[in-house]
Design an enzyme around this catalytic site. Structure first.
Site, PDB file in Angstrom:
ATOM      1  N   SER A  47       0.708  -1.178   0.125  1.00 34.29           N
ATOM      2  CA  SER A  47       0.016  -0.016   0.199  1.00 34.29           C
ATOM      3  C   SER A  47       0.848   1.060  -0.178  1.00 34.29           C
ATOM      4  CB  SER A  47      -1.066  -0.116   1.111  1.00 34.29           C
ATOM      5  OG  SER A  47      -1.960  -0.979   1.177  1.00 34.29           O
ATOM      6  N   ASP A  83      -9.122  -3.616   3.466  1.00 34.22           N
ATOM      7  CA  ASP A  83      -7.620  -4.287   3.371  1.00 34.22           C
ATOM      8  C   ASP A  83      -7.421  -5.135   4.642  1.00 34.22           C
ATOM      9  OD1 ASP A  83      -4.872  -4.522   2.343  1.00 34.22           O
ATOM     10  OD2 ASP A  83      -4.416  -3.831   4.339  1.00 34.22           O
ATOM     11  N   HIS A 110      -1.874  -9.580  -0.147  1.00 39.98           N
ATOM     12  CA  HIS A 110      -2.258  -8.862  -1.473  1.00 39.98           C
ATOM     13  C   HIS A 110      -2.463  -9.932  -2.559  1.00 39.98           C
ATOM     14  CE1 HIS A 110      -0.840  -5.014   0.495  1.00 39.98           C
ATOM     15  NE2 HIS A 110      -1.774  -5.533   0.994  1.00 39.98           N
ATOM     16  N   HIS A 165      -4.492  -2.193  -4.530  1.00 43.26           N
ATOM     17  CA  HIS A 165      -3.987  -3.380  -5.056  1.00 43.26           C
ATOM     18  C   HIS A 165      -5.191  -4.324  -4.499  1.00 43.26           C
ATOM     19  CE1 HIS A 165      -3.805  -4.192  -0.770  1.00 43.26           C
ATOM     20  NE2 HIS A 165      -3.024  -3.145  -0.455  1.00 43.26           N
TER      21      HIS A 165
END
Length: 518
Positions: A105, A331, A448, A373
């Site tokens: 990030s 996230d 991710h 992402h």
């Protein structure tokens, strides 16, 4: 349990009209007519810029959030429109960092805020800077669109559900070779001695007078071991600053004659009259804000509530504003394998997007929604129409003869083996808020994903976000739309032409009057 939920959803998911081709043809024709109106492009200058960043909001998350939004309204879900779905222009963004195929990030935030791709773990510095190496900072700083907007005379703001010095917001103002240097208490002593500054300190020193700052991260602003105002007995929430500085007190002292307010809870925030506030610092938790499903409605504001106050304050500036809004805990939910938390965070961010749309005008406000992402999150299993998004697939595995949920992770903490076999989830409450969906590979924290993410855009020059782009293209487009940063020449010429066009009718009338008088 499965059969009951399936019947409930299928009851609303199979309307008779869907069996009629006329329904689908009419819908498609209506969509086509709307698309044809887009041939007339909005080439206005953007007075206002808003970037909504869903941290970790990959395309599977967008789709699942859409279904959840519909099901929360007792609809089937698949046909629902998210607010971002209504944006007329969509692109794909390539998220890789300069040194990472699957991004983090920090490096991505540098791309979509500063216009430059960077190494993972670094914020506001170019790829010449090396993570955690303090001596690679100087000379490699890159500036953000938030700074460009401030220098152009616009008001600027940051709203996040994470810490205000977390990776995403920090790239808007900081230049740091390590995203984890939240305060000097998290920095190596040698980095402090070498002159590197922690991110919290840079929030107040790098860009003077950021108009709106709202989120979490209170503990990084106070001296080490100072108790927290909300949780005075919990040591984990005590201040972390070794330099003994009280950054909130310093901000208050510096801003005391500027209609500035520091708030730390929802009541204080909503009691303010935005017309009487020019600057606000809202720190609502020592760390990140709680998940929306766990939020205390009395003490913690929602993302939508923060966005509403932010826009009311920022829009008073006749030159317009730039606002960064992060739905940051999407996230975190995915990292923990808690899909229900992640998806509810995404739905709340979409609610904030819709509310911002009601408060602004598409003719002068460019709004962009994207992600930094993706994640190793997906859903499938041939689920029937209207199946609850958190429910089971309609069949058993043909290998171990056990049920499985539609939502699964490629890796993460949901990997569990019982007596050498995959856990049988039929005995679990797989729709519970903190249920950790099963994963293929065991990891303490899910990772991710590396695929492209969507970019949704509306307003002036939104058509420039199309096709597949590098992630660092985004702030260049937004700056071009608003005539800030390095993109001003086209605006000066067009504004000059506009001024001349506006003056011609008056000039013609004056000449006519002179002739009559003569």
């Amino acid at each position: 349990m499965l059969e009951m939920s399936k019947v409930i959803w299928l009851a609303v998911a199979d309307p008779t009209e869907h069996k009629d081709p006329l329904f689908w043809n009419t819908w498609a024709q209506r969509t086509l007519k709307n698309a044809l109106t887009l041939q007339k492009l909005n080439q206005n200058t953007a007075k206002n810029l808003i970037l909504f960043l869903g941290d970790g909001m990959g395309i599977p998350t967008v789709t699942a959030a859409r279904i959840l939004k519909g099901q929360l309204s007792r609809q089937s879900g698949e046909e629902t429109q998210l607010e971002m779905d209504k944006f007329p222009f969509v692109a794909l963004s390539k998220t890789y960092n300069t040194n990472a195929q699957v991004a983090d990030s920090a490096g991505t935030a540098t791309a979509y805020l500063c216009g430059v791709k960077a190494n993972e773990g670094t914020v506001g510095v170019s790829a010449a800077a090396v993570r955690s190496q303090c001596n690679t900072t100087q000379g490699n700083e890159v500036t953000s669109i938030l700074r460009w907007a401030k220098e152009a005379g616009k008001s600027v703001g940051i709203v996040t559900t994470t810490r205000v010095n977390h990776a995403t917001p920090s790239a808007a103002y900081a230049h740091c070779v390590d995203r984890d240097w939240y305060s000097d208490g998290e920095m190596p002593a040698e980095a402090v001695q070498a002159g590197c500054k922690d991110i919290a300190r840079q929030l107040f020193e790098n860009i003077p007078n950021i108009d709106v700052i709202m989120g979490g991260g209170r503990k990084y602003m106070f001296p080490q071991n100072q108790s927290d105002v909300e949780y005075p007995g919990e040591k984990k929430h005590f201040g972390t600053r070794i330099d003994r500085r009280n950054l909130v007190e310093e901000w208050n002292n510096r801003m005391k004659n500027k209609k500035a307010h520091y708030v730390w809870n929802k009541k204080e925030l909503l009691s303010l009259n935005p017309n009487s506030v020019d600057y606000i610092l809202g720190l609502f938790e020592p760390g990140d804000l709680p998940y929306d499903l766990e939020r205390n409605n009395e003490t913690d504001p929602s993302l939508t509530e923060m966005v509403e106050v932010a826009i009311k304050i920022l829009k008073k500036n006749p030159r317009g504003f730039y606002l960064l809004v992060e739905g940051g805990r999407i996230d975190h939910g995915h990292h923990e394998g808690k899909a229900k938390q992640a998806l509810h965070e995404a739905v709340e961010m979409d609610r904030a997007i819709g509310h911002a749309g009601l408060m602004t005008n598409i003719n002068d406000t460019m709004t962009v929604v994207t992600a930094d992402h993706s994640h190793m999150f997906n859903f499938g299993g041939y689920t029937p129409r209207g199946n609850t998004i958190f429910g089971l697939a309609p069949m058993l595995s043909d290998v171990d003869q056990k049920p499985f949920t539609a939502i699964l992770y490629g890796n993460g903490p949901g990997f569990k083996v019982v007596n050498g076999l995959r856990e049988n989830i039929s005995t679990l409450d797989y729709e519970e808020n903190n249920y950790q969906a099963q994963s293929a590979v065991p990891l303490r924290m899910e990772t991710h994903g590396g695929e492209d993410v969507a970019v949704f855009a509306k307003g002036p020059m939104a058509h420039l976000l199309h096709g597949v782009h590098e992630q660092n293209y985004i702030p260049h487009v937004m700056a071009y739309a608003a005539c800030i940063g390095q993109n001003r020449d086209h605006c000066m010429s067009s504004s000059g032409a506009s001024s001349l066009s506006a003056a011609l009718p008056s000039l013609t009338a004056l000449l006519t009057l002179i002739r009559l008088l003569c």
